[in-house]
Scaffold this active site. Structure first.
Site, short mmCIF file in Angstrom:
data_model
loop_
_atom_site.label_atom_id
_atom_site.label_comp_id
_atom_site.label_asym_id
_atom_site.label_seq_id
_atom_site.Cartn_x
_atom_site.Cartn_y
_atom_site.Cartn_z
N ARG A 1 -31.27 -40.50 -9.12
CA ARG A 1 -30.91 -40.63 -10.53
C ARG A 1 -29.39 -40.53 -10.63
O ARG A 1 -28.69 -41.51 -10.72
CB ARG A 1 -31.62 -39.55 -11.35
CG ARG A 1 -31.33 -39.64 -12.83
CD ARG A 1 -32.13 -38.62 -13.63
NE ARG A 1 -31.65 -37.26 -13.46
CZ ARG A 1 -32.04 -36.23 -14.21
NH1 ARG A 1 -32.93 -36.40 -15.17
NH2 ARG A 1 -31.58 -35.02 -14.00
N LYS B 1 -30.20 -28.30 -23.38
CA LYS B 1 -30.10 -29.72 -23.73
C LYS B 1 -31.20 -30.06 -24.74
O LYS B 1 -32.07 -29.24 -25.02
CB LYS B 1 -30.22 -30.55 -22.46
CG LYS B 1 -31.59 -30.44 -21.80
CD LYS B 1 -31.63 -31.06 -20.43
CE LYS B 1 -33.02 -30.92 -19.86
NZ LYS B 1 -33.13 -31.30 -18.46
N MET C 1 -44.83 -41.02 -44.10
CA MET C 1 -43.46 -40.70 -43.71
C MET C 1 -43.10 -39.26 -44.09
O MET C 1 -42.51 -38.53 -43.30
CB MET C 1 -42.49 -41.68 -44.37
CG MET C 1 -41.06 -41.49 -43.91
SD MET C 1 -39.90 -42.52 -44.83
CE MET C 1 -40.35 -44.14 -44.28
N TYR D 1 -53.47 -44.01 -47.60
CA TYR D 1 -53.36 -45.46 -47.37
C TYR D 1 -54.60 -45.96 -46.65
O TYR D 1 -55.10 -45.33 -45.72
CB TYR D 1 -52.17 -45.75 -46.45
CG TYR D 1 -50.81 -45.58 -47.09
CD1 TYR D 1 -50.44 -46.30 -48.21
CD2 TYR D 1 -49.88 -44.71 -46.52
CE1 TYR D 1 -49.18 -46.17 -48.77
CE2 TYR D 1 -48.61 -44.57 -47.07
CZ TYR D 1 -48.27 -45.30 -48.20
OH TYR D 1 -47.03 -45.16 -48.73
C1 LIG Z 1 -33.63 -30.13 -17.76
C2 LIG Z 1 -32.98 -29.67 -16.56
C3 LIG Z 1 -33.25 -28.39 -16.05
C4 LIG Z 1 -34.27 -27.45 -16.67
O1 LIG Z 1 -35.57 -27.96 -16.54
P1 LIG Z 1 -36.85 -27.11 -17.05
O2 LIG Z 1 -38.00 -27.80 -16.44
O3 LIG Z 1 -36.87 -27.24 -18.54
O4 LIG Z 1 -36.64 -25.73 -16.61
C5 LIG Z 1 -32.55 -27.98 -14.93
N1 LIG Z 1 -31.63 -28.80 -14.33
C6 LIG Z 1 -31.36 -30.04 -14.79
C7 LIG Z 1 -30.34 -30.88 -14.10
C8 LIG Z 1 -32.01 -30.52 -15.92
O5 LIG Z 1 -31.75 -31.74 -16.36
#
Ligand SMILES: *Cc1c(COP(=O)(O)O)cnc(C)c1O
Length: 383
Positions: A135, A36, A323, A275
């Protein structure tokens, strides 16, 4: 060179980290690579293909768009699991392409069932359970209802897994909460099994849980940050080093973020640089301009704080990060010339700019800094 900066990603570092992580697991526990956040800034496509060549065959993404991108480069080669957002319209695409996804509400389960019946193909689902993070996840009172719905439509669902996520396994402060979550998880799994559900894969652990709670490994672990060469927290790192006889960090960073010297100027003592008046030369200086700024994720809070590497020396940022440009003091560094390589993050010679130092100065977490590396910086695989 067409880009003002680029990111190199090391194949050998990844191969090394993957084998370290696998060595922490029991034989038979599967490793899912969490990609992700644009693969924690490493690039979904670039990292996905690279990880596949390192023997990774299971990927967990947050949303359908990331799954789509990965599927473009790895069609049918690896399992892709969406742990978060998928729209109703995308369900049919996921089912048709054997993309697995989390179900964390009865609504989502019903929508998946409708899409599966239309396609006459079962949805490959993971029941994500609420166990105390508050969550996402099916509430305890919804678990039996979910099981009933699934059992009523056996052709619409394949329950591939049951999952949960811990609310802070990287800190022993949360120990009681994490162990309560695991207990709650096992209770819910028992309920599902008693209902008659067949479940292939139980999975709960992120990187921190892999290291700190071996009892959470079960059938599969979902590892993000560690495969990129970072520890979930200083505590997890110290904990591991305390048990290891080898004094060196077993993880290797994959990323080197590089640019080059764009311009050099001699600045007489007394002049202000950039700046405003935040930096005044106290003596004659040689200053290099680097074509990177906050538009590319180089935080403005590194103004007069950050450092880069030039000719294997540390060069401090002088003045405000703009920037698209930042300036560094190269006065004491011998032989600096135009087009010299500049390392913003990573290694040059024997010097390092660590993500930790960078993150601390810009008050970001490792995770945040990495995922904020913009998508439009090209990523190249190197050995
Ligand atoms: C991000 C995530 C992980 C992995 O987390 P790390 O700390 O980067 O290993 C695992 N499970 C879920 C549901 C996540 O959102």
């Amino acid at each position: 060179m067409f880009y003002s900066s680029f990111i190199e990603i090391s194949r050998s570092a990844l191969a090394h980290n993957v084998s370290f992580i696998k060595a922490q697991l029991r034989p038979g526990t599967r490793f899912s690579s969490v990609i992700k956040g644009n693969a924690y800034g490493h690039g979904v496509e670039e990292f996905g293909e690279l990880a596949y060549t390192c023997g990774v065959d299971h990927f967990s993404v947050f949303s359908a768009d990331e799954a789509y991108r990965l599927h473009q480069v790895l069609p049918h080669k690896a399992t892709i699991l969406i742990m978060g957002y998928i729209d109703d319209e995308e369900l049919a695409w996921a089912i048709a392409n054997d993309i697995e996804f989390y179900v964390f509400s009865i609504d989502r389960l019903e929508a998946a069932g409708r899409a599966a019946r239309r396609l006459q193909k079962p949805a490959r689902i993971h029941l994500d359970l609420e166990t105390g993070m508050n969550r996402l996840g099916l509430e305890t009172r919804e678990v039996e209802r979910a099981a009933d719905l699934i059992l009523k439509q056996p052709d619409a669902f394949e329950v591939v897994g049951v999952s949960t996520h811990f609310a802070g396994a990287e800190s022993s402060e949360n120990h009681d909460r994490v162990t309560a979550q695991l207990k709650q998880y096992h209770l819910a799994v028992r309920t599902l099994k008693q209902k008659g559900l067949q479940i292939k894969t139980l999975h709960t652990a992120c990187s921190a849980a892999v290291m700190a709670y071996p009892e959470t490994h079960l059938d599969m672990v979902r590892v993000g940050i560690m495969q990129y060469g970072f520890w979930s927290s200083p505590e997890i790192y110290q904990r591991y080093m305390g048990t290891s006889t080898d004094r060196t960090d077993p993880l290797r960073r994959l990323i080197n973020w590089k640019s080059h010297v764009m311009s050099l100027k001699h600045i007489p003592a007394g002049e202000f640089i950039g700046y405003g008046k935040s930096f005044q030369a106290s003596s004659d200086m040689l200053v290099a301009a680097i074509p990177v700024g906050y538009a590319w994720g180089y935080s403005r809070s590194l103004s007069n704080q950050g450092e880069v590497l030039v000719r294997s020396h540390r060069a401090p940022v002088v003045g405000i990060v703009n920037m698209n440009v930042l300036m560094v003091d190269v006065t004491g560094i011998p032989g600096v010339t135009l087009k010299d390589e500049v390392v913003l993050l990573g290694k040059q010679g024997n010097e390092h700019i660590t993500v930790a130092s960078f993150a601390e100065l810009s008050t970001q977490l490792n995770y945040e800094l990495l995922t904020r590396l913009p998508m439009n910086i090209p990523r190249y695989i190197v050995d």
